[in-house]
Structure formats: structure tokens, C-alpha cells
Design a protein around this motif. Structure first.
Motif, PDB file in Angstrom:
ATOM      1  N   UNK A   1       0.764  -1.174   0.036  1.00 48.87           N
ATOM      2  CA  UNK A   1      -0.664  -0.008   0.150  1.00 48.87           C
ATOM      3  C   UNK A   1       1.381   1.435   0.166  1.00 48.87           C
ATOM      4  N   UNK A   2       0.087   2.592  -0.184  1.00 50.06           N
ATOM      5  CA  UNK A   2       1.301   3.671   0.019  1.00 50.06           C
ATOM      6  C   UNK A   2       1.455   3.602   0.932  1.00 50.06           C
ATOM      7  N   UNK A   3       2.793   4.532   1.180  1.00 50.35           N
ATOM      8  CA  UNK A   3       3.077   5.240   2.334  1.00 50.35           C
ATOM      9  C   UNK A   3       3.165   5.701   3.256  1.00 50.35           C
ATOM     10  N   UNK A   4       1.894   5.873   2.867  1.00 52.86           N
ATOM     11  CA  UNK A   4       1.309   7.171   3.437  1.00 52.86           C
ATOM     12  C   UNK A   4      -0.588   6.780   4.328  1.00 52.86           C
ATOM     13  N   UNK A   5      -0.545   5.551   3.657  1.00 51.66           N
ATOM     14  CA  UNK A   5      -1.656   4.668   3.746  1.00 51.66           C
ATOM     15  C   UNK A   5      -1.271   3.366   5.182  1.00 51.66           C
TER      16      UNK A   5
END
Lengths: 261, 313
Positions: A205-209
């Protein structure tokens, strides 16, 4: 119930800085990561030296002494495919802050790790799997029983076997997530301890998620009875969630500054 | 199956805290088992017993106290006599005269009294304030300075004044300090967190978790001490591992059983005996719950509790 046990995962040879430090036996990068994780609230630190086929004994002995020496005998999880290295690490391990953890056994080829833990009065992480991902919770339970029976035959205290339900990646196995949580409840209902690589759920998943998803997962897993996880303690959102869940579960006494303790 | 004895020995322990001048220290706490569970592991230190001396003198309506302190003309003389009584581990000087709503004695006068007492006794000294938050701050700042090197124990700071008192008593004065929370377990922990964040070493802190006479809401105090010890040992909570010091005398001597004269309540018998009984019962119950030290007024209570503690070791 005691506090949720956070096992810091950041001393891992998969990281280029750590691999380089292990190759050259340079303590600095390893101690830096140990310090960061302890300051962030880790209880145990995982020390993954990889397969370490040639120099495992020497490397694990050095790593245990280096980390425990610098941080008041911090308890460690010894993580490698080289069993002699784990045994050597336990040989120099100081137990004053907690037993060593052997990471890890499973119901297949790695079942001997349970014997290793039993022979050395260590805690053992026991993956409820044999070869690959179990198809369902019946299969997981079969492996759990095999591992538990063997541990008991070896004279282990059941509390010293920490069962790993195998956290699965949401991107690809979204429909299996509730199985994992339900299995954690099954473990908990038997009065047994559990742990696992929780952040696997958010892999890809995207890093901020990832911190958001990991926090949701840890809260739901703690509700189901998870007693420990192998995670990145430097993830502030995750640690705040763990600490808050510990308060709600009455694992730790509330004070207004509980997040700072 | 054979019975296997599994002693409940914890990997955590209560902090051992010593106070008193060099060579005369007394140590509180230190055990790694539940209170008095000497069958699980030897107790590191016995429960310590303090005798309370007020700078306003003793209660002259209690004949035994009048006899005990007979001939004493100063607070220091009283303290010296109290320190020598059987079973006394330390002296607790309460500065009741400083109370702004009563005598409002000056900070300098109180400091002079504290110094005279420290010099007159050969036991460790605990300083209790006048229970007025603002005045206690001023008192403790000054007395910590005067008693520098005596390693006294100051009882207590509260949420309102912990910064001033923590800084002056421990950081500047080198003494030890009690955090006082009125039977509020979360506040007890919070105070210890705040003191730690101020830089006060955890080994210099005791907890006054509040007091109550037996029969007067005591169960709240008992359950609070129980939960504190449980968290300290079982959950290894470093913010609750401070020894517990419980002043019992004021509460025990403040209830009707200890106040009503024999003339008003002849069927209850001697008032002094009743007061001593209240004090003993309260202290014994606090010790059973987990107090690491108790502070009592009457030398007879001190002697009895001290013998009780020795018998339980």
C-alpha cells in the motif's frame, strides 16, 4: 493481562544499512536502530541476521552482546535460519529483563526450533502453518495443536509458545482478513499468547496509508486477543493505538500522560 | 500428580528508597513479591514505622502522651524523645503551626524548628507540611535548603505544586519526595510521570496514596494500594513502583471513636485506648494492603505495629 508486547522489527538484514553493519560487524547502525525503537516504546527487539550460513554463530553472539550491553540487557528475539547461531546467541544472552525469543518454529520443516527453545528455556514463536499459507482456520488449528502438544511434551510452559496466525496481505487476500482475526480469538480463548508480523497486512500500500491500516489492524487484533506483534515501533500512529488499546483493555493503568510513558 | 510449589516472584520490584543522613539511613520497599508474601521470597525490607511529632505539641488531653512527653519544653526535645521510643524507624515532623488559617507561623520559624529537630534526633527525618498547598510550597523550598545533606523525606507534593517542590526538594536539595494523591490511582501515576519528566529520579519518589481511618471509607484506600502494587509488580509499571508511605495518625485520631471523651460515652471505655486501637487497626490494614511505611502518633501504637511487622517478616 500484561501490556501488549511490541517486538521491534527494524534490526533486519534486509535493510542495506543493517546488512552492511552485520557484514563488517560495525555496531553503530545497529545500536542507532535499537535506540530509536526502544525510545519509541518497543519491549523486545528482533535481531534478524538472515540465513548467515557461514558466520552465524559469531555474528549472533556479537549482536546479542553488543545490543544487550548497550541497552541494559534489553530482551531480544533471535531470528535466523541458522539454528546453531540462535543457540550461540542464547548462550551469551542475559535474561534479567526477559527470556530470549526464538523466531521461529512452524509445524513443518522448522518444528525443531521448538526443541531448540525448550532446551534453552526460551520463548518460541510458532507459526500456525506447514508449507505455505494455511487454507482456512481448521488447518491453522491443526498446526497449533501439533505445535502445542510438542511443546508440552518437551516440558515447555504453554505461555512460552507465542502462536503466529500469519497476517496476510490485504491487497490480494482481502477476503481472508477476518479469518486471521477469528483465529486470534481462538488462540486467545485457549489462554495462549500470540504474535506475528502484523504490518504484512498493508504490504504494497502507499506509504502514507500503511500506518492507518496497521493501526486499524492492531486495534481489531487486540480486541480479538492478540498479545504481541512484530512491528515498526517508530510508527507513531501505530504505537499510540497500541498504548490506547492497552488502556481500554486494562492492561496498563491510565494516567493523563500515558502516551509519554 | 505431585504438588509443585510455584512461588509468585515477579521480575519487577518495588523501588528501594533510603532516606536519612549518612550512616543512619532507613530503606523502604525493595521487594519483588506481593506485600508480606515472605513465603514467595524474602522481603527486602520490613515495613518501616514513623512517629509523628507536631510543631504545635502533643494532645495534652491524652494522658499517655502527656506522660510520655513530660518535661519536654521544645519541639526538638519532643522529637528526641519520640525518636528514642521503642520501634521507631524515623520521625515525621508535621508543621501544623504554619497553616495560614490557624497560627500562620512564618517559614523562617518553621525552618528553624525543622533544623533543630534534625539536629536533636539520631533517626531519619520526614517533613510533613500544614496541608495548605501554597504554604507547603514555601515551607518545603526553604526547609529543603536548610536540611541540605540530611537526605530528608518531604511529604508531600501535589499536582498543584509538584514543579516548585520537586525542583527545590530533590533537584536542588537532594532529598526525597512524596507525591500525594487523594485515593486517585490515575493521579498517583500521573504525578510520578510529571515528576519524572521534571527530572526527579524515580528512586527519589514515594507515594502517599491518601489515608482513611479503618471503617471510614478505608476500602477505597485499600483497593487503591492493591491495584498500585498489582500494576507495579505484575505489569512492571515503572511509574507505580515507588514505595507507599501512609500517614495514619491524623485520620485515626480524628474519628469519633478517638475523639469522644469517656465521660460522654462511658460504655466505650478509655478514650486513649480507643485512639490507640484505631491507630493500630488502621496501620495494620494499610500494611496488609501494601504500605511500605506508616506514620503514627502514639508511642504505644508504634511499639505494637513495630512488633507486628517483626513477627510477619
Amino acid at each position: 493481562m500484561g501490556k501488549f508486547v511490541v517486538i521491534g522489527e527494524r534490526i533486519h538484514c534486509i535493510s542495506p544499512a543493517i546488512r552492511e553493519a552485520m557484514n563488517t560487524m560495525n555496531p553503530e547502525p545497529i545500536l542507532k536502530r535499537a535506540k530509536e525503537q526502544l525510545e519509541a516504546g518497543a519491549t523486545y527487539l528482533d535481531v534478524n541476521i538472515g540465513p548467515a550460513e557461514s558466520n552465524g554463530v559469531e555474528l549472533m553472539t556479537w549482536a546479542v552482546q553488543t545490543i544487550q550491553g548497550a541497552f541494559d540487557n534489553v530482551p531480544l528475539a533471535l531470528d535466523t535460519a541458522n539454528m546453531a547461531a540462535i543457540e550461540a546467541g542464547i548462550g551469551v544472552y542475559n535474561r534479567s529483563k526477559g527470556k530470549p525469543i526464538v523466531n521461529s518454529a512452524d509445524a513443518g520443516d522448522r518444528i525443531g526450533y521448538l526443541d531448540l527453545a525448550a532446551n534453552n528455556d526460551a520463548i518460541c514463536i510458532a507459526l500456525c502453518s506447514k508449507a505455505g499459507v494455511p487454507a482456512d482456520n481448521d488447518e491453522r488449528m491443526t498446526y497449533l495443536q501439533e505445535l502445542l502438544e510438542r511443546g508440552l511434551e518437551l516440558g515447555m510452559d504453554p505461555e512460552d509458545i507465542w502462536f503466529d496466525p500469519l497476517f496476510l496481505v490485504i491487497k490480494g487476500m482481502q477476503d481472508k482478513q477476518m479469518d486471521v482475526l477469528n483465529f486470534i480469538r481462538d488462540i486467545s480463548e485457549q489462554g495462549l499468547n500470540s504474535t506475528g508480523g502484523l504490518s504484512n497486512n498493508s504490504n504494497g500500500m502507499p506509504k502514507h496509508i500503511r500506518p492507518i491500516m496497521d493501526s486499524a489492524m492492531v486495534a481489531m487484533a487486540m480486541m480479538a486477543g492478540l498479545t504481541s506483534a512484530i512491528v515498526n515501533p517508530c510508527d507513531l500512529r501505530l504505537m499510540e493505538t497500541v498504548k490506547s488499546c492497552d488502556i481500554i483493555k486494562n492492561n496498563f493503568l491510565y494516567a493523563d500522560s500515558y502516551l509519554e510513558v | 500428580m505431585p504438588f509443585t510449589d510455584k512461588p509468585q516472584v515477579f521480575s519487577a520490584s518495588i523501588n528501594a528508597l533510603s532516606f536519612g543522613p549518612a550512616g543512619k539511613e532507613v530503606t523502604l520497599g525493595g521487594s519483588n513479591v506481593y506485600p508480606l508474601y515472605s513465603f514467595d521470597a524474602p522481603l527486602a525490607n520490613p515495613v518501616r514505622v514513623g512517629i509523628q511529632v507536631s510543631d504545635k505539641g502533643f494532645d495534652a488531653t491524652v494522658p499517655g502522651l502527656a506522660a510520655f512527653y513530660e518535661g519536654c519544653s521544645t519541639v526538638a526535645e519532643m522529637a528526641a524523645r519520640a525518636a528514642a521510643a521503642p520501634g521507631v524507624d524515623f520521625v515525621a515532623l508535621s508543621l501544623n503551626s504554619a497553616d495560614p488559617n490557624e497560627d500562620n507561623a512564618s517559614v523562617d520559624d518553621c525552618a528553624a524548628t525543622a533544623l533543630a529537630v534534625a539536629q536533636a534526633i539520631d533517626k531519619p527525618l520526614a517533613i510533613m507540611g500544614c496541608k495548605n498547598v501554597e504554604k507547603d510550597s514555601e515551607l518545603f523550598v526553604k526547609i529543603a535548603d536548610v536540611l541540605r545533606g540530611q537526605n530528608a523525606l518531604f511529604l508531600s507534593c501535589r499536582e498543584e505544586d509538584y514543579k516548585t517542590i520537586g525542583a527545590s526538594v530533590v533537584l536542588a536539595g537532594g532529598s526525597s519526595l512524596g507525591g500525594e494523591s487523594a485515593v486517585d490511582i490515575n493521579l498517583a501515576k500521573q504525578l510520578n510521570v510529571l515528576l519524572s519528566q521534571l527530572g526527579v529520579p524515580t528512586g527519589k519518589i514515594v507515594m502517599n496514596l491518601g489515608t482513611a481511618a479503618a471503617g471510614y471509607g478505608f476500602e477505597y484506600l485499600a483497593s487503591t494500594i492493591d491495584r498500585v502494587k498489582d500494576a507495579a509488580l505484575k505489569q512492571n509499571d515503572g511509574m507505580l513502583q515507588m514505595p507507599v508511605v501512609t500517614p495514619c495518625g491524623d485520620d485515626a485520631w480524628g474519628v469519633k471513636e478517638a475523639i469522644l471523651e469517656e465521660a460522654d460515652m462511658p460504655e466505650w471505655g478509655s478514650r486513649e485506648e480507643r485512639g490507640i486501637q484505631m491507630e493500630i487497626i488502621t496501620a495494620a490494614a494499610c500494611i496488609a494492603s501494601g504500605s511500605d511505611a506508616v506514620i503514627l502518633r502514639h508511642p504505644e501504637s508504634v511499639k505494637t505495629i513495630s512488633e507486628y511487622v517483626s513477627a510477619l517478616m
